[in-house]
Scaffold this motif. Structure first.
Motif, PDB file in Angstrom:
ATOM      1  N   GLU A 101       0.826  -1.197   0.000  1.00  0.00           N
ATOM      2  CA  GLU A 101       0.000   0.000   0.000  1.00  0.00           C
ATOM      3  C   GLU A 101       0.867   1.256   0.000  1.00  0.00           C
ATOM      4  N   GLY A 102       0.245   2.339  -0.441  1.00  0.00           N
ATOM      5  CA  GLY A 102       0.916   3.625  -0.454  1.00  0.00           C
ATOM      6  C   GLY A 102       0.124   4.649   0.334  1.00  0.00           C
ATOM      7  N   ILE A 103       0.729   5.804   0.486  1.00  0.00           N
ATOM      8  CA  ILE A 103       0.120   6.930   1.188  1.00  0.00           C
ATOM      9  C   ILE A 103      -0.363   7.914   0.120  1.00  0.00           C
ATOM     10  N   SER A 104      -1.508   8.535   0.334  1.00  0.00           N
ATOM     11  CA  SER A 104      -2.044   9.431  -0.694  1.00  0.00           C
ATOM     12  C   SER A 104      -1.180  10.687  -0.822  1.00  0.00           C
ATOM     13  N   LEU A 105      -1.156  11.208  -2.025  1.00  0.00           N
ATOM     14  CA  LEU A 105      -0.426  12.450  -2.254  1.00  0.00           C
ATOM     15  C   LEU A 105      -1.051  13.579  -1.446  1.00  0.00           C
ATOM     16  N   SER A 106      -2.363  13.555  -1.295  1.00  0.00           N
ATOM     17  CA  SER A 106      -3.001  14.604  -0.484  1.00  0.00           C
ATOM     18  C   SER A 106      -2.499  14.543   0.958  1.00  0.00           C
ATOM     19  N   PHE A 107      -2.284  13.331   1.487  1.00  0.00           N
ATOM     20  CA  PHE A 107      -1.718  13.204   2.831  1.00  0.00           C
ATOM     21  C   PHE A 107      -0.299  13.760   2.860  1.00  0.00           C
ATOM     22  N   LEU A 108       0.511  13.417   1.862  1.00  0.00           N
ATOM     23  CA  LEU A 108       1.893  13.913   1.834  1.00  0.00           C
ATOM     24  C   LEU A 108       1.936  15.439   1.836  1.00  0.00           C
ATOM     25  N   LEU A 109       1.042  16.053   1.077  1.00  0.00           N
ATOM     26  CA  LEU A 109       1.005  17.516   1.034  1.00  0.00           C
ATOM     27  C   LEU A 109       0.575  18.098   2.376  1.00  0.00           C
ATOM     28  N   LEU A 110      -0.396  17.477   3.035  1.00  0.00           N
ATOM     29  CA  LEU A 110      -0.793  17.911   4.381  1.00  0.00           C
ATOM     30  C   LEU A 110       0.343  17.699   5.381  1.00  0.00           C
ATOM     31  N   PHE A 111       1.020  16.580   5.260  1.00  0.00           N
ATOM     32  CA  PHE A 111       2.154  16.250   6.125  1.00  0.00           C
ATOM     33  C   PHE A 111       3.233  17.322   6.016  1.00  0.00           C
ATOM     34  N   VAL A 112       3.583  17.694   4.783  1.00  0.00           N
ATOM     35  CA  VAL A 112       4.602  18.726   4.556  1.00  0.00           C
ATOM     36  C   VAL A 112       4.120  20.065   5.102  1.00  0.00           C
ATOM     37  N   GLU A 113       2.857  20.372   4.890  1.00  0.00           N
ATOM     38  CA  GLU A 113       2.307  21.639   5.402  1.00  0.00           C
ATOM     39  C   GLU A 113       2.368  21.673   6.928  1.00  0.00           C
ATOM     40  N   ASP A 114       2.043  20.554   7.567  1.00  0.00           N
ATOM     41  CA  ASP A 114       2.050  20.496   9.035  1.00  0.00           C
ATOM     42  C   ASP A 114       3.438  20.704   9.629  1.00  0.00           C
ATOM     43  N   ASN A 130      -4.946  14.576  -6.237  1.00  0.00           N
ATOM     44  CA  ASN A 130      -4.030  14.234  -5.134  1.00  0.00           C
ATOM     45  C   ASN A 130      -4.583  13.151  -4.218  1.00  0.00           C
ATOM     46  N   ASP A 131      -5.902  13.080  -4.095  1.00  0.00           N
ATOM     47  CA  ASP A 131      -6.482  12.066  -3.204  1.00  0.00           C
ATOM     48  C   ASP A 131      -6.676  10.719  -3.901  1.00  0.00           C
ATOM     49  N   LYS A 132      -6.329  10.645  -5.187  1.00  0.00           N
ATOM     50  CA  LYS A 132      -6.456   9.391  -5.943  1.00  0.00           C
ATOM     51  C   LYS A 132      -5.112   8.733  -6.230  1.00  0.00           C
ATOM     52  N   LEU A 133      -4.024   9.443  -5.959  1.00  0.00           N
ATOM     53  CA  LEU A 133      -2.696   8.879  -6.193  1.00  0.00           C
ATOM     54  C   LEU A 133      -2.094   8.427  -4.870  1.00  0.00           C
ATOM     55  N   TYR A 134      -1.818   7.132  -4.786  1.00  0.00           N
ATOM     56  CA  TYR A 134      -1.186   6.564  -3.592  1.00  0.00           C
ATOM     57  C   TYR A 134       0.258   6.231  -3.955  1.00  0.00           C
ATOM     58  N   VAL A 135       1.171   6.747  -3.153  1.00  0.00           N
ATOM     59  CA  VAL A 135       2.597   6.660  -3.456  1.00  0.00           C
ATOM     60  C   VAL A 135       3.270   5.685  -2.494  1.00  0.00           C
ATOM     61  N   TRP A 136       4.043   4.755  -3.060  1.00  0.00           N
ATOM     62  CA  TRP A 136       4.831   3.840  -2.243  1.00  0.00           C
ATOM     63  C   TRP A 136       6.160   4.532  -1.961  1.00  0.00           C
ATOM     64  N   ILE A 137       6.326   4.939  -0.712  1.00  0.00           N
ATOM     65  CA  ILE A 137       7.572   5.555  -0.243  1.00  0.00           C
ATOM     66  C   ILE A 137       8.035   4.722   0.938  1.00  0.00           C
ATOM     67  N   ASP A 138       9.268   4.294   0.893  1.00  0.00           N
ATOM     68  CA  ASP A 138       9.749   3.351   1.899  1.00  0.00           C
ATOM     69  C   ASP A 138       9.512   3.805   3.334  1.00  0.00           C
TER      70      ASP A 138
END
Length: 168
Positions: free
Chosen positions: A8-21, A96-104
């Motif tokens: 599984e991956g994490i959504s790009l929308s989550f990554l953007l929120l994560f960076v913003e936080d 952004n909420d439809k792309l799930y990214v596999w990041i280690d």
């Protein structure tokens, strides 16, 4: 403790929120610093991947089947990694909420009792069997860092073997 590697991956929308936080702290921090100072402490009690930790807490909104594999170097800026994923989505008009990214650092359990390269590489092969695309974040810290890392070259070999479409 859950499995070592998730498909599984994490959504790009989550990554953007994560960076913003963490934007005030993040600045030019490396992926390694994000991993050591944020990801590992967040997952320490559960001793599982970030994704499995979110799921254990009942938060599955930002977790899904990975559609993009991100190959990067931990010593490069984390923001560059997220920007590369964002550029990938923007160029393909993927929400952004439809792309799930596999990041280690999000998909791999960073707390195993022992680290087994053979099992991890086998698990990585199974991950790449189901992901259609990859983004390679070269990172120019002092040199073309990505091409000097054996693990990154191994990932690239798997990308080629499994026919992933690769963006650099």
């Amino acid at each position: 403790m859950t499995s070592t590697v998730s498909r599984e991956g994490i959504s790009l929308s989550f990554l953007l929120l994560f960076v913003e936080d963490i934007r005030l702290w993040l600045n030019d921090k490396s992926t390694r610093e994000v991993c050591e100072q944020i990801i590992k402490p967040f997952t320490a009690n559960v001793r599982s991947s970030y994704i499995d930790t979110l799921k254990a807490k009942g938060s599955t909104t930002h977790v899904g089947q990975a559609g993009l594999f991100a190959s990067h170097v931990w010593n490069c800026r984390f923001k560059d990694l997220v920007e590369a994923c964002t550029r990938f989505a923007d160029e393909r008009s993927i929400p952004n909420d439809k792309l799930y990214v596999w990041i280690d650092i999000f998909s791999v359990n960073l707390h195993p009792k022992t680290f087994d390269w053979i099992t991890t590489s086998s698990n990585l092969r199974s991950v790449m069997e189901v992901i259609p695309d990859a983004v390679v974040v070269l990172g120019f810290a002092k040199q073309l860092t990505w091409m000097n890392r054996a693990w990154c070259l191994y990932e690239f070999t798997l990308m080629n073997f499994h026919g992933l479409r690769v963006d650099v």
